[in-house]
Motif scaffolding. Structure first.
Motif, short mmCIF file in Angstrom:
data_model
loop_
_atom_site.label_atom_id
_atom_site.label_comp_id
_atom_site.label_asym_id
_atom_site.label_seq_id
_atom_site.Cartn_x
_atom_site.Cartn_y
_atom_site.Cartn_z
N GLN A 610 1.28 -1.07 -0.05
CA GLN A 610 -0.48 -0.05 0.41
C GLN A 610 0.63 1.72 0.13
O GLN A 610 0.73 2.18 -0.67
CB GLN A 610 -0.86 0.33 1.28
CG GLN A 610 -1.84 -0.86 1.39
CD GLN A 610 -2.72 -0.80 2.46
OE1 GLN A 610 -2.89 -0.02 3.31
NE2 GLN A 610 -3.59 -2.45 2.74
N ASP A 611 2.01 1.62 0.59
CA ASP A 611 2.57 2.27 0.52
C ASP A 611 3.94 1.91 0.01
O ASP A 611 5.31 3.16 0.64
CB ASP A 611 2.93 3.02 2.08
CG ASP A 611 4.32 1.36 2.32
OD1 ASP A 611 3.82 0.27 1.97
OD2 ASP A 611 4.66 1.44 3.80
N VAL A 612 4.03 1.81 -0.96
CA VAL A 612 5.36 1.58 -2.10
C VAL A 612 4.47 1.62 -3.62
O VAL A 612 3.73 0.59 -3.67
CB VAL A 612 6.20 0.42 -1.74
CG1 VAL A 612 7.54 0.59 -2.82
CG2 VAL A 612 6.81 0.02 -0.54
N SER A 613 5.10 2.12 -4.56
CA SER A 613 5.12 2.24 -5.91
C SER A 613 5.75 2.37 -6.58
O SER A 613 6.87 3.38 -6.38
CB SER A 613 3.65 4.19 -6.13
OG SER A 613 4.65 5.00 -6.24
N TRP A 617 11.44 6.36 -5.62
CA TRP A 617 12.96 5.78 -5.95
C TRP A 617 12.97 4.27 -5.53
O TRP A 617 14.28 3.75 -6.07
CB TRP A 617 14.07 6.61 -5.29
CG TRP A 617 14.72 6.45 -3.69
CD1 TRP A 617 13.29 7.45 -2.71
CD2 TRP A 617 15.08 5.63 -2.68
NE1 TRP A 617 14.26 7.38 -1.46
CE2 TRP A 617 14.37 6.05 -1.18
CE3 TRP A 617 15.95 4.39 -3.14
CZ2 TRP A 617 15.16 5.06 -0.81
CZ3 TRP A 617 16.11 4.16 -2.75
CH2 TRP A 617 16.41 4.13 -0.45
N TYR A 618 12.10 3.87 -4.91
CA TYR A 618 13.18 2.56 -4.09
C TYR A 618 12.03 1.46 -3.91
O TYR A 618 12.05 0.73 -3.84
CB TYR A 618 12.64 2.53 -2.19
CG TYR A 618 11.97 2.79 -1.65
CD1 TYR A 618 11.80 4.49 -1.21
CD2 TYR A 618 10.24 2.65 -1.44
CE1 TYR A 618 10.71 5.07 -0.15
CE2 TYR A 618 9.51 3.60 -0.91
CZ TYR A 618 9.43 5.02 -0.68
OH TYR A 618 8.82 5.24 -0.30
N GLY A 619 10.98 2.17 -5.49
CA GLY A 619 9.94 1.29 -5.43
C GLY A 619 10.48 -0.07 -6.02
O GLY A 619 9.95 -1.56 -6.18
N ASP A 632 10.26 -9.48 3.74
CA ASP A 632 8.12 -9.33 3.66
C ASP A 632 7.83 -8.12 3.99
O ASP A 632 8.66 -7.46 4.71
CB ASP A 632 8.41 -10.23 4.60
CG ASP A 632 8.48 -11.81 4.21
OD1 ASP A 632 9.27 -11.72 3.00
OD2 ASP A 632 9.11 -12.30 5.04
N GLY A 633 6.54 -7.56 3.61
CA GLY A 633 5.56 -6.65 4.58
C GLY A 633 5.05 -7.50 5.39
O GLY A 633 5.71 -7.93 6.14
N THR A 638 1.47 -2.81 4.44
CA THR A 638 2.59 -2.18 3.89
C THR A 638 3.99 -2.59 3.64
O THR A 638 3.80 -4.22 4.49
CB THR A 638 2.06 -1.11 5.13
OG1 THR A 638 2.70 -1.32 6.60
CG2 THR A 638 0.87 -0.56 4.88
N PHE A 639 5.16 -1.91 3.90
CA PHE A 639 5.91 -2.23 3.84
C PHE A 639 6.55 -1.67 4.63
O PHE A 639 8.20 -1.87 5.30
CB PHE A 639 6.54 -2.27 2.43
CG PHE A 639 8.34 -2.58 2.41
CD1 PHE A 639 9.16 -1.72 2.19
CD2 PHE A 639 8.40 -4.11 2.02
CE1 PHE A 639 11.03 -1.96 2.09
CE2 PHE A 639 9.85 -4.45 2.25
CZ PHE A 639 10.45 -2.58 2.33
N ARG A 640 6.46 -0.41 4.79
CA ARG A 640 6.85 0.57 6.24
C ARG A 640 8.51 1.13 5.27
O ARG A 640 9.11 0.57 6.22
CB ARG A 640 6.96 -0.07 7.40
CG ARG A 640 5.51 -0.04 7.13
CD ARG A 640 5.61 -1.07 9.16
NE ARG A 640 4.16 -1.23 9.55
CZ ARG A 640 3.62 -2.20 10.28
NH1 ARG A 640 4.56 -1.57 12.00
NH2 ARG A 640 2.85 -2.38 10.48
#
Length: 737
Positions: A610-613, A617-619, A632-633, A638-640
């Motif tokens: 949910q918090d990574v697209s 830069w880190y997607g 893992d998330g 989320t991945f946080r």
């Protein structure tokens, strides 16, 4: 005048307690106070009092007490059972029992512990069994109820809902499940388990390859996976045909005209009549999905001018040309001539093709013991811009039978690859295909692009870029082979004379993605210094030299490792010459470090959090570490990425990365020492304990004297050292430990 106390009053005397609810752990106590009085509320000192319980398991410490000047006798009681106990007091001399009593509740206030085991734990197409092991607190306590429910459910849910079980339940779908346990003392607990190893049955009913083999002639047939209907004409001389049908999914079944056939193997011969012959091929997927392909074969009348047939192609797919006797080739240290051809193009670029025939191969293999593993070393000592080892189909098949490994060695370096890595790319190896292994200098255009990237990146090229690739050639079509970590594959670039110790690493070049660092091991091979890499993509590789220039690491305990990892382009500064070794590392930064350390490519797919697209830069790096199962998330999806990484989280990730880096590394968790020698071992979470034991046993981490600090956030310096040790353990880099 002297006042004399009267007789004991059972009504006015009192019995009280310091605590009316006491934990039933055998150590917690309640104090009971018995105060004796006469009818005028005068205290009665010096009286002997007996305290009695009306039953139960409680312990009265010193059942007799003597009243003091306030008429007070004090007793203490404890228990290991959950119960309510009533206490009475009796004055010994008179035998009177006091009217007042006191009741104390002994309770267990610790919830049950729940351990869950799933079986099978690996990927499965079937159901998953969850076994529940519950433990309760207290000598006389026991489990009274176990329930389960789908989803994440609170304690209150199970008061009226949930499915009762004894010690296990079965689930048919992936998801989160709740397990509830209550004990006889009324304490309850809920634990969640996530099932994610149930593999949905495939609906893939596609054909990947379809070949037609004519008897007494060749059938021209161009199969395309997206096309389901075909019409083919054959000459009258072809009286029957056979098929080889390869489904895309190995679990699919294939039928020809209603009868099942064996996938990837030649079928029986189907006779052809003059005119139209109809064939219906059905592919049934694992979940029952069916896809139908239609084939109409028109056999022509007996007329030599009416058919589009071609002569049989024989056993070799390469075009014959006069060999160059001057080019010497060594096969397993035996000199061979007449098997290479030399070509020079209009720009003066020299290429050498070595064509390995079946006879030469059998001769080379005959020199080896039958039981020895088959390894074929082909050496070309003459300098050339490109060298290619060509393997006709019959040679490929023979090498595959021997499970052979091939090495092509030139002046630029060597390329070792297993034949299985090549043949595994094609479900069927037909007579018109050949395998090729190539070592070549990059084009001038590519070299110029790499030179520009070096200028911008602050590093120098040590040697010309070298291309390594394996390919499958069929007619005018060439397919580059992407290798996998399961195959015995190695590339080595030989360092120019005088450059030993001056190169820092190898980088890969991609025109779309740019420079990518590759973990590099510098080691002598046959007396020549070489840079050995184990990458699994095709393309250009370049020896580079980069000097570490980080100013804030000087004097730091990890400075030597940080500088080396910086020169290898694995760790970077935070702008300019600043590294910030004591700064805390985030989950996004850890993902980026893992991708660079292992020479992986950033994924172009969405990470699925949910918090990574993909626009962040880190997607790409988060998606990559997820794909390789290194990070893992969280259960909330989320991945946080900005959350700091604890030492135990980093250790779990590094152990996973070690397995990704080198599957041959033997890791046996049972052979490592217990964590009990560390004072804070109880702070290591259950999910991290095995990884921590492995990391200590393999020398990846060291404690702080006799502590581990598993919950402490990790610094950039500590993470760099962890990565360095992991790459050494995986034998991907050299250097001092």
């Amino acid at each position: 005048m002297q006042f004399v106390a009267g007789g004991l009053s059972a009504a006015r005397s009192t019995v009280t307690a310091s605590e009316l609810v006491v934990r039933a752990d055998g150590g917690s106590k309640s104090f009971i106070y018995v105060q004796l009085k006469d009818d005028y509320n005068h205290f009665l000192p010096g009286k002997r009092v007996l305290l009695q319980a009306n039953g139960g398991q409680s312990v009265i410490h010193d059942v007799y007490g003597l009243t003091n000047e306030k008429g007070l006798a004090t007793f203490s009681v404890s228990n290991t059972a959950t119960e309510i106990v009533t206490y009475t007091a009796k004055e010994e001399a008179s035998g009177l029992t006091l009217d007042q009593t006191v009741s104390i509740s002994f309770t267990y206030d610790q919830p049950p512990s729940i351990d869950l085991q799933i079986s099978p734990s690996g990927p499965t197409y079937g159901d998953v069994n969850v076994t529940v092991t519950a433990a309760v607190y207290g000598k006389y306590n026991q489990v009274s109820s176990i329930k389960w429910a789908a989803g994440s459910q609170p304690l209150a849910y199970f008061k009226t809902q949930g499915m009762d079980i004894t010690d296990r339940f079965t689930v048919k779908e992936n998801g989160i499940y709740s397990v509830y346990v209550q004990d006889t003392a009324g304490n309850a607990n809920v634990r969640l388990v996530e099932i994610k190893n149930i593999v949905p049955m495939s609906s893939n009913a596609n054909l990947e390859d379809w070949q037609l083999i004519g008897e007494d002639g060749t059938i021209k047939f161009n199969f395309k996976p997206t096309t389901t209907s075909y019409q083919v004409e054959v000459n009258h001389s072809i009286s029957a045909l056979k098929m080889i049908l390869a489904p895309s999914d190995v679990y699919s079944t294939v039928y020809v005209n209603g009868l099942q056939v064996t996938s990837n193997q030649m079928t029986i011969a189907y006779p052809l009549i003059v005119g139209i012959n109809k064939y219906e091929v059905k592919v049934k997927a694992q979940d029952g999905t069916i896809k139908t392909y239609l084939l109409h074969v028109s056999r022509l009348n007996k007329n030599p001018d009416s058919g589009p047939t071609e002569p049989a192609s024989g056993n070799s797919s390469w075009t014959a040309s006069w060999p160059d006797e001057s080019v010497k080739v060594w096969i397993n240290d035996n000199e061979e001539s007449g098997i290479a051809k030399l070509q020079v193009d209009k720009n003066g670029l020299k290429s050498i093709d070595v064509i390995l025939s079946e006879n030469i191969l059998k001769k080379s293999l005959h020199l080896k013991a039958e039981t020895a593993p088959t390894h074929l070393l082909v050496t070309i000592k003459e300098k050339a811009d490109q060298a290619t080892l060509r393997l006709p189909s019959e040679v490929v098949k023979l090498l595959a039978e021997k499970d052979a490994t091939l090495t092509l060695k030139t002046q630029q370096g060597h390329y070792r690859v297993s034949i299985a890595a090549i043949t595994g790319q094609q479900s069927i190896w037909t007579s018109d295909r050949e395998a090729q292994i190539t070592i070549a200098n990059s084009s001038r255009e590519i070299a110029a692009e790499i030179g520009e990237a070096a200028h911008k990146g602050g590093f120098q090229l040590v040697a010309d870029p070298v291309n390594f690739y394996a390919s499958i050639v069929q007619g005018n079509s060439e397919k580059r082979v992407g290798l996998t970590a399961t195959h015995d594959e190695e590339r080595a670039i030989y360092l120019p004379a005088g450059f030993a110790g001056k190169a820092s690493t190898v980088v890969a070049w991609n025109q779309k993605l740019g420079i990518r660092p590759i973990p590099t091991k510098f080691t002598p091979i046959h007396g020549q210094q070489a840079a050995v890499i184990r990458d699994h993509t095709n393309g250009a590789y370049i020896l580079i030299s980069k000097r570490a220039d980080l100013q804030d690491t000087k004097g730091h305990w990890a400075a030597p490792v940080i500088d080396e990892m910086n020169s290898r382009m694995i760790v970077e500064g935070l702008g300019g010459s600043r590294f910030a070794p004591e700064a805390r590392i985030t989950r996004a930064e850890l993902a980026a470090l893992l991708v660079r350390a292992l020479g992986l490519t950033e994924s172009e797919n969405e990470a699925g959090y949910q918090d990574v697209s993909s626009s962040q830069w880190y997607g790409g790096v988060v998606a990559s570490v997820k794909m390789h199962r290194m990070m893992d998330g969280f259960k909330d999806g989320t991945f946080r990425p900005n959350q700091e990484v604890t030492r135990q989280e980093a250790i779990v990730t590094i152990v996973r990365a070690l397995r990704v880096a080198n599957e041959a590394v033997v890791i046996n968790p049972d052979s490592y020492d217990d964590l009990g020698v560390y004072l804070d071992h109880d702070q290591v979470s259950s999910w991290a304990q095995e990884a921590v034991r492995i990391a200590i046993g393999e020398g990846l981490i060291k404690g702080y004297r006799n502590e581990l600090h598993p919950q402490q956030s990790l610094t950039r310096a500590e993470m760099t050292v962890l990565l360095y040790r992991m790459l050494q353990k995986a034998e991907l880099i050299d250097g001092e430990n």
